[in-house]
Design a protein around this motif. Structure first.
Motif, PDB file in Angstrom:
ATOM      1  N   THR A 197      -7.095  23.644  -7.782  1.00  0.00           N
ATOM      2  CA  THR A 197      -7.486  22.332  -8.270  1.00  0.00           C
ATOM      3  C   THR A 197      -7.619  22.352  -9.788  1.00  0.00           C
ATOM      4  OG1 THR A 197      -9.863  22.788  -8.080  1.00  0.00           O
ATOM      5  CG2 THR A 197      -8.769  21.840  -6.147  1.00  0.00           C
ATOM      6  N   TYR A 198      -7.573  21.172 -10.373  1.00  0.00           N
ATOM      7  CA  TYR A 198      -7.713  21.008 -11.813  1.00  0.00           C
ATOM      8  C   TYR A 198      -8.894  20.080 -12.082  1.00  0.00           C
ATOM      9  CZ  TYR A 198      -2.869  22.728 -11.904  1.00  0.00           C
ATOM     10  OH  TYR A 198      -1.724  23.466 -11.731  1.00  0.00           O
ATOM     11  N   HIS A 199      -9.614  20.371 -13.157  1.00  0.00           N
ATOM     12  CA  HIS A 199     -10.725  19.499 -13.544  1.00  0.00           C
ATOM     13  C   HIS A 199     -10.161  18.193 -14.083  1.00  0.00           C
ATOM     14  CE1 HIS A 199     -14.657  18.290 -14.948  1.00  0.00           C
ATOM     15  NE2 HIS A 199     -14.159  18.089 -16.152  1.00  0.00           N
ATOM     16  N   PHE A 235       0.847  -1.194   0.000  1.00  0.00           N
ATOM     17  CA  PHE A 235       0.000   0.000   0.000  1.00  0.00           C
ATOM     18  C   PHE A 235       0.877   1.236   0.000  1.00  0.00           C
ATOM     19  CE2 PHE A 235      -1.894   3.372   2.677  1.00  0.00           C
ATOM     20  CZ  PHE A 235      -2.965   3.718   1.871  1.00  0.00           C
ATOM     21  N   HIS A 236       0.434   2.237  -0.748  1.00  0.00           N
ATOM     22  CA  HIS A 236       1.160   3.511  -0.756  1.00  0.00           C
ATOM     23  C   HIS A 236       0.159   4.654  -0.885  1.00  0.00           C
ATOM     24  CE1 HIS A 236       4.899   5.855  -1.235  1.00  0.00           C
ATOM     25  NE2 HIS A 236       4.141   6.668  -1.933  1.00  0.00           N
ATOM     26  N   ARG A 237       0.408   5.701  -0.117  1.00  0.00           N
ATOM     27  CA  ARG A 237      -0.404   6.911  -0.218  1.00  0.00           C
ATOM     28  C   ARG A 237       0.451   8.031  -0.784  1.00  0.00           C
ATOM     29  NH1 ARG A 237      -2.658  10.615   4.823  1.00  0.00           N
ATOM     30  NH2 ARG A 237      -3.388  12.356   3.542  1.00  0.00           N
ATOM     31  N   ILE A 238      -0.103   8.767  -1.726  1.00  0.00           N
ATOM     32  CA  ILE A 238       0.614   9.916  -2.268  1.00  0.00           C
ATOM     33  C   ILE A 238      -0.329  11.115  -2.272  1.00  0.00           C
ATOM     34  CG2 ILE A 238       0.072   9.278  -4.658  1.00  0.00           C
ATOM     35  CD1 ILE A 238       2.860  10.497  -5.374  1.00  0.00           C
ATOM     36  N   GLN A 239       0.165  12.220  -1.754  1.00  0.00           N
ATOM     37  CA  GLN A 239      -0.618  13.458  -1.687  1.00  0.00           C
ATOM     38  C   GLN A 239      -0.413  14.233  -2.981  1.00  0.00           C
ATOM     39  OE1 GLN A 239      -2.497  14.153   1.139  1.00  0.00           O
ATOM     40  NE2 GLN A 239      -3.450  15.800  -0.037  1.00  0.00           N
ATOM     41  N   PHE A 240      -1.460  14.404  -3.730  1.00  0.00           N
ATOM     42  CA  PHE A 240      -1.357  15.115  -5.000  1.00  0.00           C
ATOM     43  C   PHE A 240      -1.325  16.620  -4.743  1.00  0.00           C
ATOM     44  CE2 PHE A 240      -1.864  11.117  -6.664  1.00  0.00           C
ATOM     45  CZ  PHE A 240      -1.996  11.078  -8.038  1.00  0.00           C
ATOM     46  N   THR A 241      -0.360  17.287  -5.344  1.00  0.00           N
ATOM     47  CA  THR A 241      -0.166  18.724  -5.199  1.00  0.00           C
ATOM     48  C   THR A 241       0.108  19.331  -6.572  1.00  0.00           C
ATOM     49  OG1 THR A 241       2.204  18.392  -4.771  1.00  0.00           O
ATOM     50  CG2 THR A 241       0.739  18.529  -2.843  1.00  0.00           C
ATOM     51  N   PRO A 242      -0.049  20.653  -6.729  1.00  0.00           N
ATOM     52  CA  PRO A 242       0.180  21.274  -8.039  1.00  0.00           C
ATOM     53  C   PRO A 242       1.609  21.136  -8.558  1.00  0.00           C
ATOM     54  CG  PRO A 242      -1.134  22.716  -6.653  1.00  0.00           C
ATOM     55  CD  PRO A 242      -0.665  21.596  -5.778  1.00  0.00           C
ATOM     56  N   LEU A 246       3.494  18.420  -8.258  1.00  0.00           N
ATOM     57  CA  LEU A 246       3.819  17.018  -8.459  1.00  0.00           C
ATOM     58  C   LEU A 246       4.257  16.775  -9.902  1.00  0.00           C
ATOM     59  CD1 LEU A 246       3.576  14.528  -6.475  1.00  0.00           C
ATOM     60  CD2 LEU A 246       1.531  13.923  -7.765  1.00  0.00           C
ATOM     61  N   LEU A 247       5.229  15.894 -10.105  1.00  0.00           N
ATOM     62  CA  LEU A 247       5.735  15.565 -11.436  1.00  0.00           C
ATOM     63  C   LEU A 247       5.369  14.130 -11.791  1.00  0.00           C
ATOM     64  CD1 LEU A 247       9.329  17.107 -11.159  1.00  0.00           C
ATOM     65  CD2 LEU A 247       7.334  18.096 -12.318  1.00  0.00           C
ATOM     66  N   PRO A 248       5.270  13.806 -13.092  1.00  0.00           N
ATOM     67  CA  PRO A 248       4.974  12.421 -13.468  1.00  0.00           C
ATOM     68  C   PRO A 248       5.956  11.414 -12.883  1.00  0.00           C
ATOM     69  CG  PRO A 248       4.722  13.865 -15.359  1.00  0.00           C
ATOM     70  CD  PRO A 248       5.296  14.701 -14.264  1.00  0.00           C
ATOM     71  N   SER A 249       7.244  11.804 -12.807  1.00  0.00           N
ATOM     72  CA  SER A 249       8.249  10.889 -12.255  1.00  0.00           C
ATOM     73  C   SER A 249       8.003  10.588 -10.784  1.00  0.00           C
ATOM     74  CB  SER A 249       9.652  11.472 -12.446  1.00  0.00           C
ATOM     75  OG  SER A 249       9.763  12.732 -11.814  1.00  0.00           O
ATOM     76  N   ASP A 250       7.302  11.490 -10.086  1.00  0.00           N
ATOM     77  CA  ASP A 250       6.961  11.234  -8.692  1.00  0.00           C
ATOM     78  C   ASP A 250       5.965  10.089  -8.560  1.00  0.00           C
ATOM     79  OD1 ASP A 250       8.557  13.355  -7.777  1.00  0.00           O
ATOM     80  OD2 ASP A 250       6.930  14.799  -8.076  1.00  0.00           O
ATOM     81  N   LEU A 251       5.287   9.772  -9.663  1.00  0.00           N
ATOM     82  CA  LEU A 251       4.329   8.673  -9.675  1.00  0.00           C
ATOM     83  C   LEU A 251       4.904   7.403 -10.278  1.00  0.00           C
ATOM     84  CD1 LEU A 251       0.804   9.999 -10.766  1.00  0.00           C
ATOM     85  CD2 LEU A 251       1.460   9.058  -8.575  1.00  0.00           C
ATOM     86  N   ILE A 252       5.488   7.548 -11.463  1.00  0.00           N
ATOM     87  CA  ILE A 252       5.877   6.352 -12.206  1.00  0.00           C
ATOM     88  C   ILE A 252       7.300   5.895 -11.905  1.00  0.00           C
ATOM     89  CG2 ILE A 252       4.276   6.908 -14.069  1.00  0.00           C
ATOM     90  CD1 ILE A 252       6.553   7.943 -15.715  1.00  0.00           C
ATOM     91  N   GLY A 253       8.129   6.802 -11.383  1.00  0.00           N
ATOM     92  CA  GLY A 253       9.535   6.472 -11.154  1.00  0.00           C
ATOM     93  C   GLY A 253      10.415   7.102 -12.215  1.00  0.00           C
ATOM     94  N   ALA A 292      -3.462  17.806  -8.919  1.00  0.00           N
ATOM     95  CA  ALA A 292      -2.284  17.584  -9.764  1.00  0.00           C
ATOM     96  C   ALA A 292      -2.539  18.087 -11.184  1.00  0.00           C
ATOM     97  CB  ALA A 292      -1.922  16.110  -9.785  1.00  0.00           C
ATOM     98  N   PRO A 293      -1.509  18.577 -11.861  1.00  0.00           N
ATOM     99  CA  PRO A 293      -1.689  19.108 -13.222  1.00  0.00           C
ATOM    100  C   PRO A 293      -1.866  18.002 -14.254  1.00  0.00           C
ATOM    101  CG  PRO A 293       0.617  19.241 -12.569  1.00  0.00           C
ATOM    102  CD  PRO A 293      -0.136  18.793 -11.356  1.00  0.00           C
ATOM    103  N   ALA A 294      -2.063  18.417 -15.509  1.00  0.00           N
ATOM    104  CA  ALA A 294      -2.433  17.489 -16.581  1.00  0.00           C
ATOM    105  C   ALA A 294      -1.363  16.432 -16.835  1.00  0.00           C
ATOM    106  CB  ALA A 294      -2.711  18.280 -17.860  1.00  0.00           C
ATOM    107  N   LYS A 295      -0.074  16.798 -16.746  1.00  0.00           N
ATOM    108  CA  LYS A 295       0.979  15.825 -17.026  1.00  0.00           C
ATOM    109  C   LYS A 295       0.932  14.649 -16.053  1.00  0.00           C
ATOM    110  CE  LYS A 295       4.484  18.677 -19.303  1.00  0.00           C
ATOM    111  NZ  LYS A 295       5.883  19.172 -19.259  1.00  0.00           N
ATOM    112  N   VAL A 296       0.650  14.953 -14.793  1.00  0.00           N
ATOM    113  CA  VAL A 296       0.556  13.895 -13.786  1.00  0.00           C
ATOM    114  C   VAL A 296      -0.686  13.048 -14.037  1.00  0.00           C
ATOM    115  CG1 VAL A 296       0.346  13.412 -11.319  1.00  0.00           C
ATOM    116  CG2 VAL A 296       1.826  15.264 -12.109  1.00  0.00           C
ATOM    117  N   GLN A 297      -1.799  13.699 -14.391  1.00  0.00           N
ATOM    118  CA  GLN A 297      -3.026  12.965 -14.665  1.00  0.00           C
ATOM    119  C   GLN A 297      -2.842  12.017 -15.844  1.00  0.00           C
ATOM    120  OE1 GLN A 297      -5.269  13.045 -12.548  1.00  0.00           O
ATOM    121  NE2 GLN A 297      -5.130  15.008 -11.499  1.00  0.00           N
ATOM    122  N   SER A 298      -2.074  12.430 -16.855  1.00  0.00           N
ATOM    123  CA  SER A 298      -1.858  11.562 -18.010  1.00  0.00           C
ATOM    124  C   SER A 298      -1.025  10.343 -17.635  1.00  0.00           C
ATOM    125  CB  SER A 298      -1.176  12.341 -19.140  1.00  0.00           C
ATOM    126  OG  SER A 298       0.124  12.764 -18.752  1.00  0.00           O
TER     127      SER A 298
END
Length: 318
Positions: free
Chosen positions: A153-155, A62-69, A71-78, A109-115
Protein backbone atom coordinates in the motif's frame (compact mmCIF):
# COMPACT_ATOMS: atom_id res chain seq x y z
CA UNK A 1 -37.59 19.35 -2.79
CA UNK A 2 -37.91 17.92 0.72
CA UNK A 3 -36.14 15.10 2.61
CA UNK A 4 -39.15 12.86 1.89
CA UNK A 5 -38.18 12.93 -1.80
CA UNK A 6 -34.96 11.17 -0.80
CA UNK A 7 -36.81 8.46 1.13
CA UNK A 8 -36.89 5.93 -1.76
CA UNK A 9 -33.07 6.08 -1.85
CA UNK A 10 -32.90 5.53 1.91
CA UNK A 11 -35.36 2.62 1.66
CA UNK A 12 -33.31 0.94 -1.05
CA UNK A 13 -30.11 1.32 0.95
CA UNK A 14 -31.84 -0.10 4.03
CA UNK A 15 -32.95 -3.15 2.03
CA UNK A 16 -29.45 -3.81 0.71
CA UNK A 17 -27.32 -2.91 3.75
CA UNK A 18 -28.07 -3.91 7.33
CA UNK A 19 -27.01 -1.39 9.96
CA UNK A 20 -24.20 1.04 9.03
CA UNK A 21 -26.60 3.96 9.48
CA UNK A 22 -23.78 6.42 10.05
CA UNK A 23 -22.00 5.31 6.87
CA UNK A 24 -25.22 5.61 4.84
CA UNK A 25 -25.83 9.09 6.22
CA UNK A 26 -22.27 10.06 5.25
CA UNK A 27 -22.86 8.90 1.67
CA UNK A 28 -26.08 10.91 1.44
CA UNK A 29 -24.48 14.02 2.96
CA UNK A 30 -21.60 13.83 0.46
CA UNK A 31 -24.08 13.31 -2.37
CA UNK A 32 -26.10 16.36 -1.31
CA UNK A 33 -22.97 18.47 -0.72
CA UNK A 34 -21.26 17.59 -4.01
CA UNK A 35 -18.19 16.07 -2.34
CA UNK A 36 -16.15 12.88 -2.29
CA UNK A 37 -16.06 10.26 0.47
CA UNK A 38 -13.14 8.23 1.85
CA UNK A 39 -14.33 5.03 3.55
CA UNK A 40 -12.13 3.07 5.94
CA UNK A 41 -13.08 -0.26 7.43
CA UNK A 42 -12.20 -3.90 7.80
CA UNK A 43 -12.93 -6.28 4.90
CA UNK A 44 -16.44 -7.67 4.59
CA UNK A 45 -18.35 -4.76 6.15
CA UNK A 46 -20.51 -4.02 3.06
CA UNK A 47 -18.57 -0.94 1.93
CA UNK A 48 -18.71 -1.96 -1.74
CA UNK A 49 -22.30 -3.21 -1.44
CA UNK A 50 -23.44 0.12 0.01
CA UNK A 51 -21.80 2.14 -2.77
CA UNK A 52 -23.33 -0.10 -5.45
CA UNK A 53 -26.74 0.23 -3.80
CA UNK A 54 -26.43 4.03 -3.82
CA UNK A 55 -25.60 3.99 -7.53
CA UNK A 56 -28.60 1.73 -8.22
CA UNK A 57 -30.92 4.23 -6.52
CA UNK A 58 -29.75 7.18 -8.65
CA UNK A 59 -30.03 7.80 -12.37
CA UNK A 60 -26.31 7.70 -13.11
CA UNK A 61 -23.39 5.87 -14.69
CA UNK A 62 -21.47 3.77 -12.17
CA UNK A 63 -18.03 2.23 -12.46
CA UNK A 64 -15.87 0.29 -10.04
CA UNK A 65 -12.12 0.10 -10.44
CA UNK A 66 -9.81 -2.02 -8.30
CA UNK A 67 -6.69 -0.07 -7.45
CA UNK A 68 -3.50 -2.13 -7.70
CA UNK A 69 0.24 -1.28 -7.63
CA UNK A 70 0.52 -1.79 -11.41
CA UNK A 71 -2.35 0.58 -12.26
CA UNK A 72 -1.49 3.37 -14.73
CA UNK A 73 -2.95 6.89 -14.98
CA UNK A 74 -4.36 6.02 -18.42
CA UNK A 75 -6.34 3.22 -16.78
CA UNK A 76 -8.25 5.98 -14.98
CA UNK A 77 -8.40 8.96 -17.28
CA UNK A 78 -8.33 7.25 -20.68
CA UNK A 79 -5.95 7.61 -23.59
CA UNK A 80 -5.58 8.79 -27.20
CA UNK A 81 -6.19 6.01 -29.73
CA UNK A 82 -4.94 6.31 -33.29
CA UNK A 83 -7.75 5.80 -35.82
CA UNK A 84 -6.35 4.53 -39.13
CA UNK A 85 -9.59 5.26 -40.98
CA UNK A 86 -9.48 8.92 -39.94
CA UNK A 87 -5.71 9.32 -39.84
CA UNK A 88 -5.85 11.04 -36.45
CA UNK A 89 -5.87 10.38 -32.71
CA UNK A 90 -9.16 10.03 -30.91
CA UNK A 91 -9.61 10.29 -27.15
CA UNK A 92 -11.14 7.27 -25.48
CA UNK A 93 -12.40 8.26 -22.01
CA UNK A 94 -11.62 6.13 -18.95
CA UNK A 95 -13.56 5.28 -15.79
CA UNK A 96 -13.29 8.83 -14.40
CA UNK A 97 -15.96 9.95 -16.87
CA UNK A 98 -18.68 8.06 -14.98
CA UNK A 99 -20.95 9.82 -12.50
CA UNK A 100 -20.11 7.65 -9.48
CA UNK A 101 -16.71 5.99 -9.22
CA UNK A 102 -15.90 3.37 -6.61
CA UNK A 103 -12.13 3.44 -6.09
CA UNK A 104 -11.64 0.14 -4.25
CA UNK A 105 -8.52 -0.01 -2.04
CA UNK A 106 -7.42 3.39 -3.27
CA UNK A 107 -4.19 3.30 -1.23
CA UNK A 108 -2.78 0.43 -3.32
CA UNK A 109 -2.11 2.66 -6.35
CA UNK A 110 1.20 4.51 -6.84
CA UNK A 111 1.72 8.28 -6.83
CA UNK A 112 1.19 8.80 -10.57
CA UNK A 113 -2.29 7.31 -10.37
CA UNK A 114 -3.10 9.30 -7.24
CA UNK A 115 -2.11 12.52 -9.01
CA UNK A 116 -4.47 11.73 -11.90
CA UNK A 117 -7.29 11.14 -9.43
CA UNK A 118 -6.34 14.33 -7.56
CA UNK A 119 -6.95 16.56 -10.59
CA UNK A 120 -10.34 14.98 -11.23
CA UNK A 121 -11.44 15.38 -7.60
CA UNK A 122 -10.13 18.91 -7.17
CA UNK A 123 -10.84 20.52 -10.52
CA UNK A 124 -13.62 18.39 -12.01
CA UNK A 125 -11.55 17.82 -15.14
CA UNK A 126 -8.73 15.68 -16.49
CA UNK A 127 -5.81 16.52 -18.76
CA UNK A 128 -4.43 14.27 -21.48
CA UNK A 129 -1.46 15.68 -23.36
CA UNK A 130 -2.30 19.30 -24.10
CA UNK A 131 -6.08 18.88 -23.93
CA UNK A 132 -8.36 19.24 -20.93
CA UNK A 133 -11.68 17.43 -20.72
CA UNK A 134 -14.48 18.35 -18.30
CA UNK A 135 -16.03 15.61 -16.19
CA UNK A 136 -19.80 15.09 -15.84
CA UNK A 137 -21.69 17.58 -13.69
CA UNK A 138 -22.52 14.74 -11.29
CA UNK A 139 -19.15 13.30 -10.34
CA UNK A 140 -18.52 11.60 -7.03
CA UNK A 141 -15.60 9.44 -5.89
CA UNK A 142 -16.18 6.94 -3.10
CA UNK A 143 -12.82 5.46 -2.18
CA UNK A 144 -12.26 2.57 0.20
CA UNK A 145 -9.13 1.63 2.09
CA UNK A 146 -8.25 -1.21 4.43
CA UNK A 147 -6.81 -0.05 7.77
CA UNK A 148 -4.88 -3.23 8.61
CA UNK A 149 -2.97 -4.32 5.50
CA UNK A 150 0.10 -2.17 4.97
CA UNK A 151 2.11 -4.41 2.62
CA UNK A 152 1.70 -3.26 -0.97
CA UNK A 153 0.00 0.00 0.00
CA UNK A 154 0.95 3.64 -0.43
CA UNK A 155 0.26 6.52 1.94
CA UNK A 156 -2.33 8.86 0.42
CA UNK A 157 -0.85 12.35 -0.07
CA UNK A 158 -2.16 14.99 2.32
CA UNK A 159 -3.25 17.10 -0.68
CA UNK A 160 -5.45 14.26 -1.87
CA UNK A 161 -6.86 13.54 1.58
CA UNK A 162 -7.89 17.20 1.77
CA UNK A 163 -9.96 16.77 -1.41
CA UNK A 164 -12.19 14.20 0.31
CA UNK A 165 -15.12 16.02 1.84
CA UNK A 166 -15.51 13.38 4.57
CA UNK A 167 -13.87 10.26 5.92
CA UNK A 168 -16.24 7.60 7.23
CA UNK A 169 -15.14 4.80 9.55
CA UNK A 170 -17.17 1.60 9.08
CA UNK A 171 -17.37 -0.58 12.19
CA UNK A 172 -18.47 -4.15 12.87
CA UNK A 173 -22.24 -4.80 13.12
CA UNK A 174 -23.95 -5.66 16.40
CA UNK A 175 -25.13 -9.20 17.14
CA UNK A 176 -28.73 -8.41 16.12
CA UNK A 177 -27.57 -6.73 12.92
CA UNK A 178 -25.40 -9.71 12.04
CA UNK A 179 -28.38 -12.05 12.50
CA UNK A 180 -30.35 -9.85 10.08
CA UNK A 181 -27.42 -10.03 7.63
CA UNK A 182 -27.72 -13.82 7.64
CA UNK A 183 -31.44 -13.56 6.96
CA UNK A 184 -30.86 -11.10 4.13
CA UNK A 185 -28.23 -13.37 2.57
CA UNK A 186 -30.65 -16.29 2.70
CA UNK A 187 -33.31 -14.22 0.91
CA UNK A 188 -30.85 -13.03 -1.75
CA UNK A 189 -29.90 -16.62 -2.53
CA UNK A 190 -33.54 -17.26 -3.41
CA UNK A 191 -34.11 -14.12 -5.46
CA UNK A 192 -32.02 -11.30 -6.92
CA UNK A 193 -32.37 -7.95 -5.12
CA UNK A 194 -34.55 -5.51 -7.05
CA UNK A 195 -33.48 -2.03 -8.02
CA UNK A 196 -35.82 0.87 -7.15
CA UNK A 197 -38.87 1.18 -9.43
CA UNK A 198 -37.82 4.74 -10.31
CA UNK A 199 -34.28 5.87 -9.54
CA UNK A 200 -33.74 9.42 -8.35
CA UNK A 201 -33.08 11.58 -11.41
CA UNK A 202 -30.08 13.87 -11.63
CA UNK A 203 -32.41 16.86 -12.05
CA UNK A 204 -34.06 15.95 -8.72
CA UNK A 205 -30.67 15.52 -7.07
CA UNK A 206 -29.47 18.95 -8.22
CA UNK A 207 -32.76 20.46 -6.98
CA UNK A 208 -32.03 18.86 -3.58
CA UNK A 209 -28.55 20.37 -3.60
CA UNK A 210 -30.08 23.81 -4.20
CA UNK A 211 -32.49 23.24 -1.33
CA UNK A 212 -29.58 22.27 0.94
CA UNK A 213 -27.69 25.43 -0.04
CA UNK A 214 -30.71 27.51 1.07
CA UNK A 215 -30.67 26.14 4.63
CA UNK A 216 -29.97 29.10 6.92
CA UNK A 217 -26.59 29.24 8.63
CA UNK A 218 -26.31 32.01 11.21
CA UNK A 219 -23.17 34.21 10.94
CA UNK A 220 -22.36 33.35 14.59
CA UNK A 221 -22.25 29.66 13.64
CA UNK A 222 -19.96 30.55 10.74
CA UNK A 223 -17.69 31.98 13.43
CA UNK A 224 -18.02 28.75 15.43
CA UNK A 225 -16.99 26.70 12.39
CA UNK A 226 -13.94 28.88 11.81
CA UNK A 227 -13.02 28.73 15.51
CA UNK A 228 -13.14 24.91 15.42
CA UNK A 229 -10.91 24.72 12.37
CA UNK A 230 -8.53 27.38 13.69
CA UNK A 231 -8.29 25.40 16.93
CA UNK A 232 -6.82 22.45 15.03
CA UNK A 233 -3.99 24.76 13.92
CA UNK A 234 -3.43 26.37 17.33
CA UNK A 235 -4.41 23.62 19.77
CA UNK A 236 -1.90 24.73 22.40
CA UNK A 237 -4.14 27.74 23.10
CA UNK A 238 -6.82 25.35 24.35
CA UNK A 239 -4.97 22.43 25.93
CA UNK A 240 -1.33 21.54 26.55
CA UNK A 241 -1.80 17.90 25.53
CA UNK A 242 -3.49 18.92 22.29
CA UNK A 243 -0.46 21.08 21.53
CA UNK A 244 1.79 18.03 21.94
CA UNK A 245 -0.42 15.80 19.80
CA UNK A 246 -1.23 18.01 16.78
CA UNK A 247 1.46 18.52 14.16
CA UNK A 248 -0.65 20.23 11.46
CA UNK A 249 -4.26 21.40 11.48
CA UNK A 250 -7.03 21.49 8.91
CA UNK A 251 -7.08 23.78 5.88
CA UNK A 252 -9.83 26.30 4.96
CA UNK A 253 -11.40 23.50 2.92
CA UNK A 254 -12.43 22.04 6.27
CA UNK A 255 -14.39 25.21 7.09
CA UNK A 256 -16.17 25.05 3.75
CA UNK A 257 -16.85 21.33 4.20
CA UNK A 258 -18.23 21.85 7.74
CA UNK A 259 -20.64 24.51 6.53
CA UNK A 260 -21.83 22.41 3.59
CA UNK A 261 -22.24 19.21 5.56
CA UNK A 262 -23.95 20.94 8.48
CA UNK A 263 -26.51 22.33 6.03
CA UNK A 264 -26.99 18.87 4.51
CA UNK A 265 -27.36 17.30 7.95
CA UNK A 266 -29.95 19.90 8.96
CA UNK A 267 -31.87 19.41 5.69
CA UNK A 268 -31.94 15.63 6.18
CA UNK A 269 -33.33 16.25 9.68
CA UNK A 270 -36.11 18.35 8.16
CA UNK A 271 -34.79 21.63 9.59
CA UNK A 272 -34.65 24.97 7.79
CA UNK A 273 -31.66 26.21 9.79
CA UNK A 274 -28.35 24.87 11.10
CA UNK A 275 -27.97 24.30 14.83
CA UNK A 276 -24.67 23.77 16.70
CA UNK A 277 -25.30 20.02 17.03
CA UNK A 278 -25.41 19.69 13.24
CA UNK A 279 -21.90 21.13 13.07
CA UNK A 280 -20.68 18.98 15.95
CA UNK A 281 -22.07 15.76 14.46
CA UNK A 282 -20.34 16.46 11.13
CA UNK A 283 -17.00 17.58 12.63
CA UNK A 284 -15.34 14.16 13.19
CA UNK A 285 -15.79 13.00 9.59
CA UNK A 286 -14.72 16.39 8.25
CA UNK A 287 -11.61 16.79 10.39
CA UNK A 288 -10.22 13.32 11.16
CA UNK A 289 -8.35 12.96 7.84
CA UNK A 290 -7.18 16.58 7.81
CA UNK A 291 -5.38 16.60 11.18
CA UNK A 292 -1.82 15.31 11.22
CA UNK A 293 -0.71 13.97 14.58
CA UNK A 294 2.78 13.89 16.09
CA UNK A 295 4.76 10.73 16.77
CA UNK A 296 4.20 11.47 20.43
CA UNK A 297 0.43 11.17 19.97
CA UNK A 298 0.80 7.87 18.13
CA UNK A 299 3.07 6.54 20.87
CA UNK A 300 0.43 7.41 23.46
CA UNK A 301 -2.33 5.75 21.43
CA UNK A 302 -4.14 9.01 20.68
CA UNK A 303 -6.05 9.21 17.40
CA UNK A 304 -7.62 12.13 15.53
CA UNK A 305 -11.09 11.39 16.89
CA UNK A 306 -9.85 11.89 20.46
CA UNK A 307 -8.34 15.24 19.46
CA UNK A 308 -11.61 16.33 17.80
CA UNK A 309 -13.64 15.20 20.83
CA UNK A 310 -11.50 17.37 23.11
CA UNK A 311 -11.70 20.37 20.79
CA UNK A 312 -15.50 20.12 20.61
CA UNK A 313 -15.52 20.27 24.41
CA UNK A 314 -13.16 23.25 24.57
CA UNK A 315 -14.24 25.57 21.74
CA UNK A 316 -17.08 27.81 22.93
CA UNK A 317 -20.49 27.45 21.26
CA UNK A 318 -22.09 30.83 20.44
Amino acid sequence: MTPSDLQPVRDHLARRVIGQRSFIDSMLICLLSGGHLLVEGMPGLAKTTAVKALAEAIECDFHRIQFTPDLLPSDLIGTDIYRHDKGEFEFRPGPLFHNILLADEVNRAPAKVQSALLEAMAEHQITVGQKTYPLPRLFMVLATQNPIEQEGTYHLPEAQLDRFLMQAIVSYPSRDEELKILELDSEQQKQTPQAPARPLSQAELFAMRRAVAEVYLDPRLNGYIVDLVQATRNPRLYDRDLGRWCRFGASPRASIALARCARARAWLDGETYVAPHHIQSAAPEILRHRILLTFEAEAEGVNADEVIRRLLGLVAVP
